[in-house]
Design an enzyme around this catalytic site. Structure first.
Site, PDB file in Angstrom:
ATOM      1  N   HIS A  83     -46.092  17.331 -13.444  1.00 23.15           N
ATOM      2  CA  HIS A  83     -46.937  18.054 -13.284  1.00 23.15           C
ATOM      3  C   HIS A  83     -48.284  18.548 -13.551  1.00 23.15           C
ATOM      4  CE1 HIS A  83     -44.972  19.476 -16.900  1.00 23.15           C
ATOM      5  NE2 HIS A  83     -46.026  20.713 -17.167  1.00 23.15           N
ATOM      6  N   ASP A  84     -48.283  17.523 -14.552  1.00 18.46           N
ATOM      7  CA  ASP A  84     -49.550  18.090 -14.871  1.00 18.46           C
ATOM      8  C   ASP A  84     -50.653  16.854 -15.076  1.00 18.46           C
ATOM      9  OD1 ASP A  84     -50.330  19.833 -16.465  1.00 18.46           O
ATOM     10  OD2 ASP A  84     -48.390  20.028 -18.405  1.00 18.46           O
ATOM     11  N   LYS A 136     -54.506  16.152 -16.231  1.00 14.29           N
ATOM     12  CA  LYS A 136     -54.437  15.845 -16.903  1.00 14.29           C
ATOM     13  C   LYS A 136     -55.585  14.470 -17.365  1.00 14.29           C
ATOM     14  CE  LYS A 136     -52.457  19.450 -20.009  1.00 14.29           C
ATOM     15  NZ  LYS A 136     -51.242  19.658 -20.791  1.00 14.29           N
ATOM     16  N   HIS A 146     -57.854  20.997 -14.271  1.00 15.82           N
ATOM     17  CA  HIS A 146     -56.042  20.126 -14.892  1.00 15.82           C
ATOM     18  C   HIS A 146     -55.403  20.798 -13.260  1.00 15.82           C
ATOM     19  CE1 HIS A 146     -53.549  23.321 -16.971  1.00 15.82           C
ATOM     20  NE2 HIS A 146     -52.805  22.107 -16.299  1.00 15.82           N
ATOM     21  N   HIS A 160     -49.125  25.856 -10.861  1.00 16.66           N
ATOM     22  CA  HIS A 160     -48.186  25.914 -12.180  1.00 16.66           C
ATOM     23  C   HIS A 160     -48.691  27.423 -13.182  1.00 16.66           C
ATOM     24  CE1 HIS A 160     -49.911  22.304 -13.764  1.00 16.66           C
ATOM     25  NE2 HIS A 160     -49.310  22.591 -14.810  1.00 16.66           N
ATOM     26  N   HIS A 161     -48.968  27.663 -13.293  1.00 18.93           N
ATOM     27  CA  HIS A 161     -50.160  28.311 -14.455  1.00 18.93           C
ATOM     28  C   HIS A 161     -50.795  29.365 -13.265  1.00 18.93           C
ATOM     29  CE1 HIS A 161     -51.076  26.024 -17.875  1.00 18.93           C
ATOM     30  NE2 HIS A 161     -50.531  24.735 -16.801  1.00 18.93           N
ATOM     31  N   ASP A 163     -42.014  25.052 -17.721  1.00 13.03           N
ATOM     32  CA  ASP A 163     -43.317  24.865 -18.818  1.00 13.03           C
ATOM     33  C   ASP A 163     -44.233  25.020 -20.236  1.00 13.03           C
ATOM     34  OD1 ASP A 163     -46.076  23.341 -19.102  1.00 13.03           O
ATOM     35  OD2 ASP A 163     -47.307  24.455 -17.636  1.00 13.03           O
TER      36      ASP A 163
END
Length: 462
Positions: free
Chosen positions: A318-319, A322, A347, A371-372, A400
């Protein structure tokens, strides 16, 4: 359906090359000659892997296609293999020949293009005599190697061997970082190619070796931030050790004919998760914990096993965006300024762009990008609200945030579970989907102690 060859490693190679190509295209200079040649090599590699998959399929059903189609597909694949090796040779020559005269370099390139021309002639002649490969339609699997297959196949490696020779002879033209990475590329490539040629002729290991080697070479390409590359050397050693273990494990599984596409996907994404978390030592293990919590929530919600497995894999990467963010920002101990915070926020959109091409698993792109987002619509990057936010992204958001709160970060110590749970409850309905917060609380309460002590239990079955 018997295709005659195991294409799992080639599918993994396409994914790895695609991710590396996107990262290089988005973040690295397009005017630098070395970087441009590395991108051409990555593009040619993806074309080669796709042609390889196509020829495996068409060869398995060769009787259903005109003879000319079968020959054209196989010829294009074999041509792509020598083009890939030629482009890697040009990449190494960018370093080795940089101090020679323009005339010398021109002669050098013309000679090698002539060698490529000879190979093209061999493919054309093969249409008439089948000495390289041909089709016997009286057999169950019509495709077969001609009597001159091995010599011509070895000839296709001429540019790889030439790259190796010029790399050894002109090693002083390469810096330490480049020597390490290119040496590992050759080791991976020849090991995989040798295993396929001698022991596993029905398993396409050479593609995987080339893709893994390309991933390693990625860490040596020229960038504006050389300090950033030096930091990745330690990550590279860990990745190399991890990949060696995985290759050994996969080879044993192939001997027992137990390899599967699902296992390969998990191993590949696990390696990518290791690479993502290694960008910031404060977040070491973050991706695995988020994935485990998400799997536990999916089971608590009664989701089907396939969706449960997919959300676990999506949690691992998911990240992924980054990888494009500087470590100086990711690990900054103090408060971020507006520009730095904007870079950090990017990101999620970068991650969504990277994973957009994986059409078979749209959940990967949805989770990485969204997801943010906040349930009340004040999140980023798209300011989605409520059920407009993808369902799986809403699950990952809670997992998260809980792990972020209960982990040490560069700017603060970890919060207690009690404080983190209280924060989830407080933000239920604003930042988080209230129904999903309830599901997480049920999952959390199913353990007598901290849920962080049960990552392995939560991950079982994947």
């Amino acid at each position: 359906m018997n295709l005659g060859y195991d294409i799992s490693f080639t599918i993994a190679a396409v994914v790895i090359n695609f991710v590396v190509f996107l990262i290089v295209s988005i973040n690295y200079s397009s005017t630098n000659l070395v970087n441009k040649r590395f991108r051409y090599f990555l593009i040619a590699g993806m074309i080669m892997y796709i042609f390889n998959i196509a020829t495996v399929v068409t060869n398995a059903f060769a009787k259903s296609f005109p003879d000319s189609v079968n020959y054209v597909f196989n010829s294009l694949y074999f041509l792509s293999t020598i083009v890939v090796s030629l482009l890697f040779f040009y990449y190494t020559a960018s370093f080795a020949l940089k101090d020679t005269t323009k005339k010398t370099r021109k002669i050098f390139y013309i000679v090698n293009l002539c060698a490529l021309g000879l190979y093209v002639v061999a493919l054309i002649v093969n249409f008439f005599n089948g000495w390289y490969f041909n089709f016997d339609y009286t057999r169950e699997n019509p495709y077969k190697h001609g009597w001159f297959f091995l010599p011509i196949t070895l000839f296709s490696l001429i540019f790889v061997f030439e790259s190796l020779v010029i790399f050894v002879v002109k090693r002083k033209q390469f810096n330490t970082r480049q020597i390490i990475c290119i040496s590992i590329f050759f080791a991976f490539f020849f090991l995989a190619y040798g295993l396929q040629l001698v022991f596993f002729q029905n398993v396409l290991l050479s593609d995987f070796g080339c893709a893994i080697g390309s991933l390693v070479v990625f860490f040596s390409i020229e960038t504006p931030d050389y300090a950033k590359l030096m930091i990745t050397l330690n990550e590279l050693n860990e990745l190399k050790a991890s990949l060696e273990i995985q290759v050994a494990t996969r080879t044993e599984e192939l001997k027992n004919e137990k390899a599967s596409y699902e296992e390969l996907t998990l191993e590949t994404l696990t390696s990518l998760a290791d690479l993502i978390d290694a960008k910031d030592h404060y977040t070491n293990g973050h991706s695995f914990r988020v994935a485990a919590y998400a799997k536990g929530m999916a089971e608590t919600l009664g989701l089907p096993p396939m969706e449960t497995e997919q959300i676990y894999l999506a949690g691992l990467i998911h990240d992924v965006g980054k990888v494009a963010i500087s470590e100086m920002i990711l690990t900054k101990p103090g408060k971020l300024n507006d520009k730095e915070f904007s870079i950090i926020q990017s990101h999620s959109s970068i991650g969504g762009d990277i994973l957009r091409g994986i059409k078979e698993f749209p959940i990967f792109q949805q989770v990485a990008r969204s997801h943010h987002e906040r349930f009340d619509g004040y999140g980023y990057p798209d300011r989605l609200a409520g059920e407009d936010i993808p369902y799986f992204a809403r699950i990952i958001t809670i997992c998260d945030c809980f792990d972020a709160m209960t982990s040490d970060r560069s700017y603060r110590k970890a919060l207690s579970d009690e404080v983190a749970i209280a924060e989830l409850k407080r933000c239920s309905g604003t930042q988080f989907d209230p129904k999903l917060v309830e599901a997480f609380l049920r999952l959390y309460d199913s353990f007598d102690d901290s849920i962080r002590n049960h990552i392995d239990d939560l991950s079982k079955g994947i």
